[in-house]
Write a protein that holds these residues in place. Structure first.
Motif, PDB file in Angstrom:
ATOM      1  N   GLY A   1       0.839  -1.178   0.000  1.00 11.25           N
ATOM      2  CA  GLY A   1       0.000   0.000   0.000  1.00 11.25           C
ATOM      3  C   GLY A   1       0.881   1.237   0.000  1.00 11.25           C
ATOM      4  N   ASP A   2       0.253   2.399   0.257  1.00 10.63           N
ATOM      5  CA  ASP A   2       1.038   3.637   0.160  1.00 10.63           C
ATOM      6  C   ASP A   2       1.674   4.039   1.488  1.00 10.63           C
ATOM      7  N   GLY A   3       1.777   3.064   2.411  1.00 12.83           N
ATOM      8  CA  GLY A   3       2.397   3.349   3.716  1.00 12.83           C
ATOM      9  C   GLY A   3       3.791   3.925   3.568  1.00 12.83           C
ATOM     10  N   VAL A   4       4.574   3.406   2.586  1.00 12.97           N
ATOM     11  CA  VAL A   4       5.956   3.906   2.410  1.00 12.97           C
ATOM     12  C   VAL A   4       5.975   5.382   2.039  1.00 12.97           C
ATOM     13  N   SER A   5       4.823   5.883   1.527  1.00 15.04           N
ATOM     14  CA  SER A   5       4.762   7.302   1.154  1.00 15.04           C
ATOM     15  C   SER A   5       4.043   8.117   2.225  1.00 15.04           C
ATOM     16  N   GLY A   6       3.732   7.440   3.336  1.00 17.01           N
ATOM     17  CA  GLY A   6       3.090   8.160   4.435  1.00 17.01           C
ATOM     18  C   GLY A   6       1.586   7.995   4.444  1.00 17.01           C
ATOM     19  N   GLY A   7       1.039   7.168   3.548  1.00 13.61           N
ATOM     20  CA  GLY A   7      -0.405   6.970   3.477  1.00 13.61           C
ATOM     21  C   GLY A   7      -0.861   5.831   4.367  1.00 13.61           C
ATOM     22  N   SER A   8      -2.174   5.508   4.318  1.00 12.01           N
ATOM     23  CA  SER A   8      -2.670   4.426   5.166  1.00 12.01           C
ATOM     24  C   SER A   8      -3.381   3.337   4.373  1.00 12.01           C
ATOM     25  N   SER A   9      -3.249   3.361   3.031  1.00  8.00           N
ATOM     26  CA  SER A   9      -3.829   2.282   2.209  1.00  8.00           C
ATOM     27  C   SER A   9      -3.056   1.005   2.482  1.00  8.00           C
ATOM     28  N   VAL A  10      -3.806  -0.128   2.489  1.00  5.46           N
ATOM     29  CA  VAL A  10      -3.168  -1.409   2.828  1.00  5.46           C
ATOM     30  C   VAL A  10      -3.464  -2.428   1.727  1.00  5.46           C
ATOM     31  N   ALA A  11      -2.410  -3.146   1.324  1.00  2.00           N
ATOM     32  CA  ALA A  11      -2.596  -4.204   0.322  1.00  2.00           C
ATOM     33  C   ALA A  11      -2.241  -5.524   0.951  1.00  2.00           C
ATOM     34  N   SER A  12      -2.989  -6.592   0.633  1.00  2.00           N
ATOM     35  CA  SER A  12      -2.664  -7.914   1.190  1.00  2.00           C
ATOM     36  C   SER A  12      -2.910  -8.997   0.149  1.00  2.00           C
ATOM     37  N   VAL A  13      -2.016 -10.015   0.202  1.00  2.00           N
ATOM     38  CA  VAL A  13      -2.085 -11.123  -0.755  1.00  2.00           C
ATOM     39  C   VAL A  13      -3.216 -12.047  -0.349  1.00  2.00           C
ATOM     40  N   ILE A  14      -4.028 -12.481  -1.299  1.00  2.00           N
ATOM     41  CA  ILE A  14      -5.077 -13.468  -1.021  1.00  2.00           C
ATOM     42  C   ILE A  14      -4.563 -14.840  -1.430  1.00  2.00           C
ATOM     43  N   GLU A  15      -3.915 -14.885  -2.611  1.00  2.00           N
ATOM     44  CA  GLU A  15      -3.489 -16.174  -3.157  1.00  2.00           C
ATOM     45  C   GLU A  15      -2.204 -15.967  -3.950  1.00  2.00           C
ATOM     46  N   SER A  16      -1.194 -16.830  -3.695  1.00  2.00           N
ATOM     47  CA  SER A  16       0.027 -16.731  -4.504  1.00  2.00           C
ATOM     48  C   SER A  16       0.635 -18.118  -4.716  1.00  2.00           C
ATOM     49  N   SER A  17      -0.225 -19.134  -4.701  1.00  2.09           N
ATOM     50  CA  SER A  17       0.305 -20.491  -4.872  1.00  2.09           C
ATOM     51  C   SER A  17       0.559 -20.773  -6.351  1.00  2.09           C
TER      52      SER A  17
ATOM     53  N   SER B   1      -0.625 -23.139  -8.152  1.00  2.00           N
ATOM     54  CA  SER B   1      -1.759 -23.617  -8.935  1.00  2.00           C
ATOM     55  C   SER B   1      -2.826 -22.548  -9.151  1.00  2.00           C
ATOM     56  N   LYS B   2      -2.776 -21.512  -8.362  1.00  2.00           N
ATOM     57  CA  LYS B   2      -3.838 -20.491  -8.462  1.00  2.00           C
ATOM     58  C   LYS B   2      -3.248 -19.153  -8.890  1.00  2.00           C
ATOM     59  N   PRO B   3      -4.055 -18.350  -9.583  1.00  2.00           N
ATOM     60  CA  PRO B   3      -3.540 -17.043 -10.021  1.00  2.00           C
ATOM     61  C   PRO B   3      -3.248 -16.127  -8.831  1.00  2.00           C
ATOM     62  N   LEU B   4      -2.279 -15.258  -9.058  1.00  2.00           N
ATOM     63  CA  LEU B   4      -1.888 -14.290  -8.028  1.00  2.00           C
ATOM     64  C   LEU B   4      -3.060 -13.332  -7.763  1.00  2.00           C
ATOM     65  N   SER B   5      -3.520 -13.273  -6.506  1.00  2.00           N
ATOM     66  CA  SER B   5      -4.672 -12.412  -6.192  1.00  2.00           C
ATOM     67  C   SER B   5      -4.338 -11.566  -4.969  1.00  2.00           C
ATOM     68  N   TRP B   6      -4.823 -10.356  -4.956  1.00  2.00           N
ATOM     69  CA  TRP B   6      -4.614  -9.505  -3.789  1.00  2.00           C
ATOM     70  C   TRP B   6      -5.737  -8.498  -3.672  1.00  2.00           C
ATOM     71  N   ARG B   7      -5.836  -7.933  -2.492  1.00  2.00           N
ATOM     72  CA  ARG B   7      -6.845  -6.895  -2.294  1.00  2.00           C
ATOM     73  C   ARG B   7      -6.152  -5.638  -1.794  1.00  2.00           C
ATOM     74  N   CYS B   8      -6.803  -4.512  -2.041  1.00  2.00           N
ATOM     75  CA  CYS B   8      -6.225  -3.233  -1.610  1.00  2.00           C
ATOM     76  C   CYS B   8      -7.324  -2.435  -0.934  1.00  2.00           C
ATOM     77  N   GLU B   9      -7.046  -2.047   0.280  1.00  2.00           N
ATOM     78  CA  GLU B   9      -7.994  -1.178   0.993  1.00  2.00           C
ATOM     79  C   GLU B   9      -7.465   0.238   0.821  1.00  2.00           C
ATOM     80  N   LEU B  10      -8.086   0.983  -0.083  1.00  2.00           N
ATOM     81  CA  LEU B  10      -7.581   2.327  -0.386  1.00  2.00           C
ATOM     82  C   LEU B  10      -8.205   3.325   0.587  1.00  2.00           C
ATOM     83  N   LYS B  11      -7.285   4.049   1.254  1.00  2.00           N
ATOM     84  CA  LYS B  11      -7.770   4.986   2.280  1.00  2.00           C
ATOM     85  C   LYS B  11      -7.130   6.334   2.074  1.00  2.00           C
TER      86      LYS B  11
END
Ligand SMILES: Nc1nc2c(ncn2[C@@H]2O[C@H](COP(=O)(O)OP(=O)(O)OP(=O)(O)O)[C@@H](O)[C@H]2O)c(=O)[nH]1
Length: 421
Positions: free
Chosen positions: A51-67, A69-79
């Motif tokens: 997320g944009d934490g490194v730039s001082g923001g509070s948006s958070v990104a998290s991996v849902i799936e990275s195995s 057999s399954k496609p790379l999936s993630w979610r982002c809580e944009l704040k």
């Protein structure tokens, strides 16, 4: 003539075939397989989702799936927080040991298979940004990733579907990055010659809330053969074949000319020179003293009448061979017409010519003729000086030949200048 018209029609067929082949080649070009460079989306070591934490923001990104057999999936809580809130997924392409990027400058398109779901509360058309980050020591250094050029494309996923081919030439260098860097104009264009990272980022004006991403494929593609090389190859084939045809045509013409010239100067039955051939040969000689020997087979009509023309022809051929064998290399032996033959002996006076005539007659007696015939010849010999023309000398030889016939045939008479002038 027959062979010329046949070769032209072969050429026409070849042109039609080539034209059709060229049209087919042009038509199949888009169907040719592409060369592909697929990015590994399962190597989590080389993928960073943040997320944009490194730039001082509070948006958070998290991996849902990275195995695997399954496609790379993630979610982002944009704040709200950072001035330009974002979540990003960075996929590293560079070699960690050498810190060398990948040269993708020859690639034309980027195939993207993905899935995106904007926040349910979103009331606007969302966009996604794709960055292809390039390193060039002229403007970036390896210690500072923000210095890598941002080749950017921002698009609306809702309008393009979940499998899109993005032409690389529609990418632009991010305006804000150029302003920050203040680069000279020649460094301001898009570059893909040392790609370090590919980045998928939420849109510039993305709505707050949960964004869902799934990345199935990221592949750079280019034609196996570039269009310009392909068209050039077609042109080269045409030019090569046209040149080969012209070359082949020139060779054929030369060969035909040689053949027709040969036919024009040669008697087809005996393969000795004909009258025209004598003139040609004489042109190759310096004017020189010579003797002309005119041969006329005796009672040849009888041979034809009794044994037929076939046997007559065989006799003529046998006599021609005999002349060929008896005469010197430098002499000219020719068929003057019918059963008459001419031999021109250069640098030979009448006495020596008489010896040649005697040699021929001698050889005739030793030859086994068709039908065991006893073939004889009458011979008129004339000596000509360097200033005397061939026609004059031949006329003298003809007078002597007439005398030989008159005096009973099967003999040699030398034209006597003193008594006949
Ligand atoms: N088989 C054959 N006969 C030819 C050819 N050219 C000319 N003749 C024949 O040669 C013969 C020449 O006959 P004439 O001119 O009467 O002479 P000749 O019979 O040899 O008699 P003299 O010359 O007087 O001894 C004719 O019958 C022509 O048809 C040829 O290419 N082949």
């Amino acid at each position: 003539m027959l062979s010329v018209s046949a070769s032209i029609s072969r050429f026409e067929k070849l042109v039609v075939f080539l034209a059709l082949a060229s049209i087919a080649a042009l038509a199949i070009y888009p169907l040719l397989p592409n060369q592909r460079f697929s990015i590994d989306l399962h190597n989590t070591q080389r993928i960073a989702i943040e997320g944009d934490g490194v730039s001082g923001g509070s948006s958070v990104a998290s991996v849902i799936e990275s195995s695997n057999s399954k496609p790379l999936s993630w979610r982002c809580e944009l704040k709200s927080g950072y001035q330009f809130p974002y979540c990003s997924t960075k996929i590293h392409l560079f070699d960690e040991a050498s810190m060398q990027g990948v040269d993708l400058s020859s690639y034309k398109e980027l195939l993207l298979r993905y899935s995106y779901r904007p926040p349910t509360t979103s009331s606007q058309t969302e966009t996604i940004r794709l960055y292809v980050r390039n390193h060039n020591p002229a403007y970036s250094n390896l210690d500072d990733f923000s210095s890598m050029k941002y080749n950017e494309l921002e698009f609306q996923p809702s309008t393009l579907g979940d499998e899109i081919n993005l032409p690389l030439d529609v990418f632009k260098v991010s305006h804000w990055w150029l302003l920050e860097r203040n680069l000279p104009i020649e460094l301001s264009r898009i570059e893909f010659n040392q790609v370090m990272v590919v980045e998928l980022v939420t849109g510039t004006y993305a709505s707050f809330g949960e964004h869902f991403f799934q990345l199935k494929e990221l592949t750079f593609t280019k034609p196996l053969v570039s269009a310009s090389n392909y068209y050039l190859a077609i042109v080269i084939v045409w030019v090569a074949l046209s040149l080969s045809f012209v070359f082949w045509k020139a060779l054929t013409l030369k060969r035909d000319n040689r053949k027709y010239h040969h036919l024009a100067i040669q008697d087809p039955l005996t393969e000795l020179l004909n009258r025209h051939g004598i003139q040609e040969k004489l042109k190759q000689h310096q004017r020189a003293a010579a003797s002309v020997l005119l041969f006329d087979l005796d009672h040849f009509k009888k041979v034809n009448d009794v044994y037929g023309h076939g046997v007559g022809d065989e006799v003529l051929k046998a006599f021609a061979n005999l002349l060929r064998l008896t005469c010197r290399q430098n002499d000219i032996a020719a068929r003057w017409g019918g059963e008459e033959f001419v031999v021109i002996c250069f640098d030979t006076d009448a006495q020596q010519a008489k010896i040649v005539a005697a040699k021929v007659r001698q050889a005739m007696t030793g030859l086994v003729w068709p039908q065991q015939l006893n073939v004889t010849t009458s011979i008129g010999v004339a000596e000509a000086g360097a200033d005397d023309s061939f026609e004059v000398a031949l006329n003298w030889a003809d007078i002597a030949l007439y005398q030989a016939k008159e005096q009973g045939r099967d003999q040699v008479i030398v034209y006597q200048h003193a008594t006949n002038q």
